[in-house]
Design a protein around this motif. Structure first.
Motif, short mmCIF file in Angstrom:
data_model
loop_
_atom_site.label_atom_id
_atom_site.label_comp_id
_atom_site.label_asym_id
_atom_site.label_seq_id
_atom_site.Cartn_x
_atom_site.Cartn_y
_atom_site.Cartn_z
N ASP A 113 10.26 48.61 46.29
CA ASP A 113 10.99 47.36 46.42
C ASP A 113 9.97 46.29 46.78
OD1 ASP A 113 12.79 45.33 47.05
OD2 ASP A 113 13.72 46.38 48.70
N ASN A 114 9.11 45.94 45.81
CA ASN A 114 8.00 45.04 46.07
C ASN A 114 7.89 43.94 45.01
OD1 ASN A 114 6.62 46.54 48.37
ND2 ASN A 114 6.63 48.13 46.79
N ALA A 115 7.90 42.68 45.45
CA ALA A 115 7.59 41.56 44.58
C ALA A 115 6.07 41.43 44.56
CB ALA A 115 8.25 40.28 45.11
N VAL A 116 5.43 42.18 43.66
CA VAL A 116 4.00 42.45 43.76
C VAL A 116 3.16 41.18 43.72
CG1 VAL A 116 2.05 43.65 42.71
CG2 VAL A 116 4.29 44.74 42.76
N GLU A 117 3.40 40.29 42.76
CA GLU A 117 2.56 39.10 42.64
C GLU A 117 2.63 38.27 43.92
OE1 GLU A 117 4.58 39.82 38.61
OE2 GLU A 117 5.19 39.69 40.70
N VAL A 118 3.82 38.14 44.47
CA VAL A 118 4.01 37.33 45.68
C VAL A 118 3.20 37.92 46.84
CG1 VAL A 118 5.70 36.53 47.37
CG2 VAL A 118 6.28 36.56 44.93
N ILE A 119 3.26 39.24 47.00
CA ILE A 119 2.59 39.89 48.12
C ILE A 119 1.07 39.84 47.97
CG2 ILE A 119 2.30 42.09 49.33
CD1 ILE A 119 5.18 42.79 48.33
N VAL A 120 0.60 40.26 46.80
CA VAL A 120 -0.85 40.39 46.62
C VAL A 120 -1.52 39.03 46.50
CG1 VAL A 120 -2.65 41.32 45.13
CG2 VAL A 120 -0.58 42.67 45.59
N LYS A 179 3.87 35.07 62.14
CA LYS A 179 5.07 34.67 61.41
C LYS A 179 5.51 35.82 60.50
CE LYS A 179 3.90 29.74 61.33
NZ LYS A 179 3.65 28.56 60.47
N VAL A 180 6.82 36.10 60.51
CA VAL A 180 7.35 37.25 59.77
C VAL A 180 8.48 36.79 58.86
CG1 VAL A 180 8.43 39.52 59.96
CG2 VAL A 180 6.75 38.78 61.68
N GLY A 181 8.46 37.29 57.64
CA GLY A 181 9.58 37.15 56.72
C GLY A 181 10.11 38.53 56.40
N ARG A 376 9.90 34.76 40.64
CA ARG A 376 8.91 35.17 41.63
C ARG A 376 7.82 34.11 41.81
NH1 ARG A 376 9.54 39.92 38.63
NH2 ARG A 376 7.43 39.83 37.74
N GLN A 377 7.35 33.54 40.71
CA GLN A 377 6.22 32.61 40.77
C GLN A 377 6.64 31.20 41.19
OE1 GLN A 377 4.39 32.87 36.88
NE2 GLN A 377 2.98 34.49 37.55
N GLU A 378 7.78 30.72 40.70
CA GLU A 378 8.14 29.32 40.89
C GLU A 378 9.20 29.08 41.95
OE1 GLU A 378 9.00 27.48 37.13
OE2 GLU A 378 7.35 28.53 36.10
N ILE A 379 9.83 30.15 42.43
CA ILE A 379 10.89 29.98 43.43
C ILE A 379 10.58 30.78 44.69
CG2 ILE A 379 13.37 30.20 43.88
CD1 ILE A 379 13.76 30.05 40.80
N LEU A 380 10.43 32.10 44.54
CA LEU A 380 10.23 32.94 45.72
C LEU A 380 8.89 32.66 46.41
CD1 LEU A 380 11.20 35.24 47.53
CD2 LEU A 380 10.15 36.85 45.92
N ARG A 381 7.81 32.64 45.65
CA ARG A 381 6.48 32.43 46.25
C ARG A 381 6.38 31.10 47.00
NH1 ARG A 381 0.84 33.26 44.60
NH2 ARG A 381 -0.37 32.36 46.31
N PRO A 382 6.76 29.96 46.40
CA PRO A 382 6.70 28.70 47.16
C PRO A 382 7.60 28.70 48.39
CG PRO A 382 6.94 28.26 44.81
CD PRO A 382 7.15 29.73 45.00
N PHE A 383 8.75 29.35 48.28
CA PHE A 383 9.69 29.41 49.40
C PHE A 383 9.07 30.16 50.58
CE2 PHE A 383 13.26 31.54 51.58
CZ PHE A 383 14.02 30.45 51.93
N LEU A 384 8.54 31.34 50.32
CA LEU A 384 7.94 32.13 51.39
C LEU A 384 6.70 31.45 51.96
CD1 LEU A 384 8.23 35.72 49.84
CD2 LEU A 384 9.60 34.78 51.71
N ASP A 385 5.85 30.95 51.09
CA ASP A 385 4.63 30.28 51.56
C ASP A 385 4.96 29.11 52.49
OD1 ASP A 385 3.19 32.08 50.07
OD2 ASP A 385 2.54 30.64 48.53
#
Length: 651
Positions: A113-120, A179-181, A376-385
């Motif tokens: 259960d890994n959003a790989v690009e976002v994590i790495v 900081k934790v998500g 993952r690239q345009e929504i999740l990654r910017p949100f988490l960052d």
């Protein structure tokens, strides 16, 4: 030898035997020296991990009651001031962080259960933890462990375990920025919702994807009272043992045959030994929407909690497992978001969990881009960052990002439901089920005043083309987009069809089924499917010619018409109103297409059969309880059946 000697030997024989028996064990106990070959295995092997781009730590974190939870921590080499992405899981933390044997983070995380690009690419510290009672963790396992309260008298639950875990992580990972998500899919998506109850101050963001929210209303276990019996193998394997080594077995290639031969879900459970499992016994005891279910409904829980942590709810429009939960939570917590900056919703054209895989297609549907990668690239990654990194890069994520099926376009919306960014409204509009099996936005009152079919429990309508495979795998993932034309040809399925559309028709929100129906039995299920009927031929996609695509569909168990908590017999042959919501949709019926509605009374073997004779508990219906029934759908002036569509109206 003389006769005397022979007699002497005969007299001495017993004594000689005794002596031999006495000394034989002594002789046997004398080992014969054998050569030894030294073992080539070291007493304790220590891998060098030469060239690894990460450091792996296996920790056992103590909870407030002393139970230790196994936790895998992956720290990128050279990390400093890095945020933590946490997933808590019942699905094996070691397995979820060991998808391959590699020195690189990407390959070992490439899978559930890994959003790989976002994590790495984001340089995150990845933490995956076994929840209590599963795989490497201590403690007792309870399915969707309730919060401390009426269903859980203990002082610990998933909210306290998450708090204690985060507290340990920020104090014991010096490479982190504190900081934790938390994020995850399905059961792993239910757990980020639990983290919102008395959240730890270091928890900065929660991303529940396809979460389990209300197991009775519309997620894993029931839909509006109808039991999802194809999830019985999941219950068996998930609860019977700590590490899922007890495996459900099949007895037929076609699940349709297996469930039919058992008769009822309760009887199949008895044959498989399921009554040894506590959660199964609870299901048998609580077939109605009583306090057991209401107390655990996560949307209701969060409605009573303060909103402290930004949340991104990720919903799949064709989620074959948990299609109810995200939208229910959104409705519950969005009113608290007075500044419109804490609750975000993403809706994609995916099956359950597809947002971390390839999102270019689903079944026969093609979306013209990898929609999951875009997410993952345009929504999740910017949100988490934005929420987790110290430099807090600017975020341009809309309150609602919804994929519009039919046109295959992403839409940025201010809220849900909303048909467009501005200058449009949602107008609830009846699509009438008229005489002559016509679907129309204009009511008709021609005689006869109903359409009818015979529902026979001995020949239930399959939920997809046979042979039907067990839940899980490719076919399971895509069944909600299966072509429905096979069902439309059955005599026990009513099919209402509109004229060809001359202009696009867009819906945004939940269609509402409003049936005026009767049954000759004393109980009945009603299945309503809203369908996009493609043109007879489609240029460039010949297989889509005449395709019947389910846009939204669900089932309702008739015994709960008056009360979800108290089952009651249905008055035979009496027209009654059945009103229930279908799953949310964001779809455009294009010109040249037609709108279709199918109505039936079984969806097998996904859902257990309704015997159509009222019994106190359908889990234990007997063979003689299952009877044919005449089902009628009415369309007179005063008894109009319709689907209330959330039509998008523009000036």
């Amino acid at each position: 030898m003389t006769l005397k000697n022979i007699r002497t030997l005969n007299l001495l024989a017993p004594a000689l035997v005794a002596v031999l028996l006495f000394i034989a064990p002594s002789l046997a106990q004398t080992p014969t020296p054998t050569p030894t070959l030294p073992s080539e295995r070291p007493a304790r092997f220590q891998p060098t991990n030469e060239g690894f781009e990460y450091v792996r730590r296996d920790e056992w974190i103590s909870m407030r009651d002393g139970v230790r939870l196994h936790t895998v921590i992956l720290i990128p080499k050279g990390a400093k001031g890095a945020p933590i992405l946490l997933t808590r899981t019942p699905y094996n933390a070691t397995g979820l962080t060991s998808h391959s044997e590699s020195s690189h983070l990407g390959p070992i995380l490439s899978g559930y259960d890994n959003a790989v690009e976002v994590i790495v690419e984001g340089g995150y510290i990845r933490v995956v933890q076994d929840i209590r009672g599963k795989y490497g963790s201590e403690g007792d396992y309870v399915m969707n462990r309730p919060l401390h309260g009426p269903q859980n008298p203990t002082p610990v639950d998933h909210a306290t375990d998450t708090y204690d875990t985060i507290d340990w992580l920020v104090k014991n990972i010096p490479e982190s920025n504190g900081k934790v998500g938390i994020l995850g899919i399905s059961y792993d998506g239910f757990l980020p919702l639990m983290a919102l109850v008395n959240p730890h101050p270091a928890l900065k963001v929660s991303v529940p994807m396809n979460p389990m929210v209300d197991g009775w209303m519309g997620d894993d276990w029931f839909h509006n009272g109808a039991f999802r019996q194809q999830n019985m193998p999941y219950i068996y394997e998930q609860v019977a043992t700590q590490s899922n080594y007890a495996r459900w077995w099949t007895s037929n290639f076609d699940d349709y045959d297996m469930y039919m031969q058992a008769g009822s879900a309760g009887e199949l459970g008895r044959r498989r030994g399921l009554e040894q499992i506590g959660f199964w016994r609870k299901l048998l005891e609580h077939p109605s929407y009583d306090a057991f279910w209401r107390d655990q409904a996560v949307d209701k829980i969060l409605a009573g909690q303060p909103l402290k942590v930004p949340v991104m709810l990720v919903h799949s429009l064709w989620d074959q497992e948990d299609i109810y939960g995200d939208i229910a939570v959104y409705k519950a917590i969005k009113p608290k978001d007075t500044s419109n900056d804490k609750v975000f919703l993403v809706m994609g054209p995916w099956h359950h969990g597809q947002e971390i895989a390839d999102g270019s297609t689903l079944g026969a549907l093609k979306f013209n881009s990898d929609t999951a990668l875009t997410f993952r690239q345009e929504i999740l990654r910017p949100f988490l960052d934005h929420y987790l990194k110290d430099d807090a890069p600017k975020m341009d994520v809309a309150p609602v990002t919804a994929f519009e099926t039919g046109t295959n376009k992403w839409r940025r919306l201010p809220a849900w439901p909303a048909g467009c960014e501005r200058d449009c409204t949602i107008k609830p509009t009846p699509l009438y089920l008229n005489t002559g099996l016509k679907a129309s936005f204009t009511a008709a009152n021609a005689e006869p005043g109903y359409e009818e079919y015979i529902s026979d429990p001995a020949k239930p309508v399959p939920f997809r083309s046979r042979p039907i495979q067990p839940a899980g795998g490719l076919y399971w993932a895509r069944w909600l987009v299966d072509d429905q034309r096979e069902a439309s040809g059955r005599p026990d399925v009513l099919v209402f069809t509109s004229d060809e559309l001359k202009a696009p028709v867009k819906i945004s929100g939940e269609p509402i089924a409003n049936l005026i129906a009767s049954t000759s039995g004393t109980d009945s299920d009603w299945v309503v499917k809203l369908i996009d009927l493609y043109p007879d031929e489609v240029a460039g996609q010949p297989a889509m010619g005449g395709y019947q695509l389910m846009v939204s569909a669900d089932i309702f168990r008739g015994r709960y018409r008056e009360s979800l908590e108290t089952a009651k017999p249905i008055a035979a042959n009496e027209p009654l109103r059945y009103r229930f919501a279908l799953p949310t949709a964001n779809h455009v019926f294009l010109p040249g297409h037609r709108i279709m509605v199918q109505v039936q009374s079984s969806w097998f073997p996904l859902y257990d059969r309704n015997p159509q004779t009222f019994v106190s508990n359908i889990f234990w219906a007997k063979p003689e309880d299952y009877r044919k029934a005449t089902q009628r759908i009415y369309h007179t002036t005063v008894q109009a059946s319709f689907i209330e569509l959330p039509l998008v109206a523009t000036p």
